[in-house]
Motif scaffolding. Structure first.
Motif, PDB file in Angstrom:
ATOM      1  N   GLY A   1       6.468   2.978   0.963  1.00  0.00           N
ATOM      2  CA  GLY A   1       4.832   3.053   0.393  1.00  0.00           C
ATOM      3  C   GLY A   1       4.787   1.849  -0.806  1.00  0.00           C
ATOM      4  O   GLY A   1       3.545   1.877  -1.298  1.00  0.00           O
TER       5      GLY A   1
ATOM      6  N   ARG B   1       0.981   3.310  -1.504  1.00  0.00           N
ATOM      7  CA  ARG B   1       0.424   4.303  -0.317  1.00  0.00           C
ATOM      8  C   ARG B   1      -0.237   5.634  -0.686  1.00  0.00           C
ATOM      9  O   ARG B   1      -1.212   6.091  -0.351  1.00  0.00           O
ATOM     10  CB  ARG B   1       1.545   4.271   0.825  1.00  0.00           C
ATOM     11  CG  ARG B   1       0.741   5.305   2.070  1.00  0.00           C
ATOM     12  CD  ARG B   1       1.767   5.348   2.961  1.00  0.00           C
ATOM     13  NE  ARG B   1       2.420   4.013   3.418  1.00  0.00           N
ATOM     14  CZ  ARG B   1       3.759   4.011   3.687  1.00  0.00           C
ATOM     15  NH1 ARG B   1       4.740   4.914   3.050  1.00  0.00           N
ATOM     16  NH2 ARG B   1       4.287   2.678   4.106  1.00  0.00           N
ATOM     17  N   GLU B   2       0.538   6.148  -1.606  1.00  0.00           N
ATOM     18  CA  GLU B   2       0.118   7.592  -2.019  1.00  0.00           C
ATOM     19  C   GLU B   2      -1.131   7.403  -2.956  1.00  0.00           C
ATOM     20  O   GLU B   2      -2.051   8.068  -3.007  1.00  0.00           O
ATOM     21  CB  GLU B   2       1.445   8.376  -2.773  1.00  0.00           C
ATOM     22  CG  GLU B   2       0.818   9.675  -3.257  1.00  0.00           C
ATOM     23  CD  GLU B   2       2.005  10.382  -4.124  1.00  0.00           C
ATOM     24  OE1 GLU B   2       1.737  11.753  -4.310  1.00  0.00           O
ATOM     25  OE2 GLU B   2       2.848   9.963  -4.455  1.00  0.00           O
TER      26      GLU B   2
ATOM     27  N   HIS C   1      -3.229   5.208  -2.880  1.00  0.00           N
ATOM     28  CA  HIS C   1      -4.505   4.893  -1.880  1.00  0.00           C
ATOM     29  C   HIS C   1      -5.019   6.297  -1.365  1.00  0.00           C
ATOM     30  O   HIS C   1      -6.304   6.411  -1.302  1.00  0.00           O
ATOM     31  CB  HIS C   1      -4.186   4.022  -0.594  1.00  0.00           C
ATOM     32  CG  HIS C   1      -5.097   3.607   0.278  1.00  0.00           C
ATOM     33  ND1 HIS C   1      -5.309   4.344   1.465  1.00  0.00           N
ATOM     34  CD2 HIS C   1      -6.088   2.690   0.153  1.00  0.00           C
ATOM     35  CE1 HIS C   1      -6.345   3.874   2.148  1.00  0.00           C
ATOM     36  NE2 HIS C   1      -7.055   2.784   1.388  1.00  0.00           N
ATOM     37  N   HIS C   2      -4.276   7.040  -0.930  1.00  0.00           N
ATOM     38  CA  HIS C   2      -4.560   8.397  -0.312  1.00  0.00           C
ATOM     39  C   HIS C   2      -5.271   9.350  -1.338  1.00  0.00           C
ATOM     40  O   HIS C   2      -6.229  10.027  -1.158  1.00  0.00           O
ATOM     41  CB  HIS C   2      -3.331   9.199   0.245  1.00  0.00           C
ATOM     42  CG  HIS C   2      -2.865   8.402   1.410  1.00  0.00           C
ATOM     43  ND1 HIS C   2      -1.715   8.626   2.124  1.00  0.00           N
ATOM     44  CD2 HIS C   2      -3.245   7.680   2.158  1.00  0.00           C
ATOM     45  CE1 HIS C   2      -1.302   8.187   2.927  1.00  0.00           C
ATOM     46  NE2 HIS C   2      -2.515   7.295   3.311  1.00  0.00           N
TER      47      HIS C   2
ATOM     48  N   GLU D   1       8.701  11.647   2.850  1.00  0.00           N
ATOM     49  CA  GLU D   1       7.790  10.868   2.117  1.00  0.00           C
ATOM     50  C   GLU D   1       8.065  10.810   0.607  1.00  0.00           C
ATOM     51  O   GLU D   1       8.389  10.097   0.123  1.00  0.00           O
ATOM     52  CB  GLU D   1       6.352  11.193   2.486  1.00  0.00           C
ATOM     53  CG  GLU D   1       5.278  10.262   1.621  1.00  0.00           C
ATOM     54  CD  GLU D   1       3.819  10.437   1.903  1.00  0.00           C
ATOM     55  OE1 GLU D   1       3.101  10.313   0.935  1.00  0.00           O
ATOM     56  OE2 GLU D   1       3.693  11.200   2.922  1.00  0.00           O
TER      57      GLU D   1
END
Length: 447
Positions: free
Chosen positions: A175, A358-359, A361-362, A426
């Motif tokens: 990520g 990436r996290e 963004h979520h 993850e």
């Protein structure tokens, strides 16, 4: 007229074929010819042609069928159809199937040459338009967000080595944006107009991965109904990005090493050597040195790829970039009017981010969904539970080995995620395949 333009002529009238070859060769074209569609297909699999000229009426396989086959093998080739016996409907059918134009026999040789030039110009225009479209798309979508010192160091190194031909190994947690830096190496280089091709090395079984990388010939294995170009050919003159390198099966590693050393390869089931020029960029979130020691990764391939190494920092080491990233995500999601409250921003700066950018963004996506005003509050982020999962406490009554620490940590994460292996992988920053391997190695079982 472009001297390197290559033509393929297919006609069963031998005298006419010889006349055309002499005339077009004299005018500077490189010309191959065939008296049947079957012979033409052999040439098409061995050479690339800018323009192909087919008689519609041929023995056995006709010109229309050959046109269809050509569009499968070489979709970018422009094709002219010649007809002396066909009807207007036949010519229209050819145009619908992708032919550039058609001429009716008997035709004027000057008219044929003019049509060939039009086909070449049309092909060149399409290539320029496609190149411009890709460049515009890259400018709109390709950005590395952040101004922190740790990130700036990696960006500067990326710019310095972008034009080099040597392989690059990118490592970093899951990520962090490793593929983004692989694209930077490509789009900041002189090869930016050439293909950037990516593949996940751990997502496919051995035989399928080899076929995807190097291609295969018809009949090489069950289901190989036609020849297929591999990604190394697709990426010729450009960049091939191998993600999850540490998950690549050992037999494929052997073939990749040979390709890196010579630029040569064989399609699966083929005996013919092919050669391309490709810049290899690989990425991994696992410790390759440890994988080498364990016998899971070839030492010679590791040293061949590890010529230059980029390490992308985790988000927790560049927290000054969090506000910039949030602003970028909100704009990208068409919510520029939304903002984070001071408390929400502070909570994110204190968060560990096991899933990195990436996290984040979520989390912002979730915050937008749950927010009831233009401000995203702490409770909209739902990160407290995740924070507890990201840093499980490890306590030991005595000194122990690194293996015991890893085993205990993996077990804790699995238990806290309810043995949701995707989520656990993850959080751990490893691939799902790698997690399964560790579960088996440590003989972990759900209780």
């Amino acid at each position: 007229m472009i001297q390197t333009t290559r033509l393929l002529l297919v006609d069963d009238e031998k005298d006419l074929l010889e006349l055309l070859v002499k005339r077009l060769t004299r005018n500077g074209y490189k010309v191959d010819s065939a008296e049947s569609a079957e012979a033409a297909l052999v040439l098409l699999k061995e050479n690339y042609y800018d323009v192909a000229i087919y008689d519609i009426r041929l023995p056995k396989m006709d010109g229309i069928t050959l046109l269809k086959e050509t569009k499968t093998i070489q979709p970018d080739s422009e094709i002219l159809m010649l007809t002396g016996h066909g009807t207007l409907e036949t010519a229209i059918e050819a145009m619908k199937l992708g032919a550039f134009d058609y001429l009716t026999k008997p035709y004027n040789l000057t008219e044929l040459e003019l049509t060939i030039n039009k086909a070449i110009n049309n092909k060149s225009l399409k290539e320029k338009n496609e190149s411009m479209r890709k460049i515009i798309k890259q400018q709109n979508e390709f950005q590395i967000i952040g101004e922190s010192e740790t990130l700036t160091e990696v960006i500067n190194l990326t710019k310095r080595i972008a034009d080099s031909e040597v392989p690059v190994l990118i490592d970093g947690e899951s990520g962090t944006g490793k593929e983004l830096f692989a694209k930077a190496l490509h789009y900041w280089s002189l090869r930016c107009d050439e293909p950037f091709v990516a593949i996940n090395s751990g997502a496919l079984p051995e035989q399928l991965l080899e076929s995807e990388l190097f291609g295969h010939v018809k009949g090489a294995f069950t289901g190989a109904n036609q020849d297929k170009k591999g990604l190394v050919e697709t990426a010729n003159e450009g960049t091939l990005f191998l993600d999850e390198l540490g998950e690549m099966p050992l037999p494929v590693q052997v073939k990749l090493l040979r390709f890196l050393e010579s630029g040569e390869f064989r399609r699966v089931g083929d005996v013919r050597e092919r050669k391309v020029k490709v810049r290899i960029v690989a990425a991994t979130n696992c410790n390759l040195e440890k994988e080498v020691a364990a016998g899971n990764f070839r030492e010679d391939l590791y040293y061949r790829l590890n010529v230059v190494r980029l390490t992308v920092p985790p988000l927790r080491e560049r927290k000054d970039d969090i506000p910039l990233l949030i602003e970028y995500f909100l704009k990208k999601m068409n919510h520029s009017q939304k903002k984070l409250s001071n408390e929400a921003m502070e909570a994110l700066k204190q968060y560990h981010f096991p899933g990195n950018v990436r996290e984040l963004h979520h989390i912002i996506e979730r915050g937008l969904l749950l927010a009831t005003s233009n401000y995203i509050e702490v409770e909209d982020l739902l990160i407290k539970a995740k924070e507890n999962q990201s840093r499980p406490s490890l306590t030991f009554d005595s000194l122990c080995s690194l293996e015991e620490v890893e085993k205990t940590h993996i077990k804790n994460v699995l238990n806290k995620t309810g043995w949701n292996k995707t989520k656990a992988a993850e959080i751990l920053g490893i691939s799902l395949r790698n997690l399964y391997r560790k579960i088996e190695h440590y003989e972990l079982v759900e209780v």
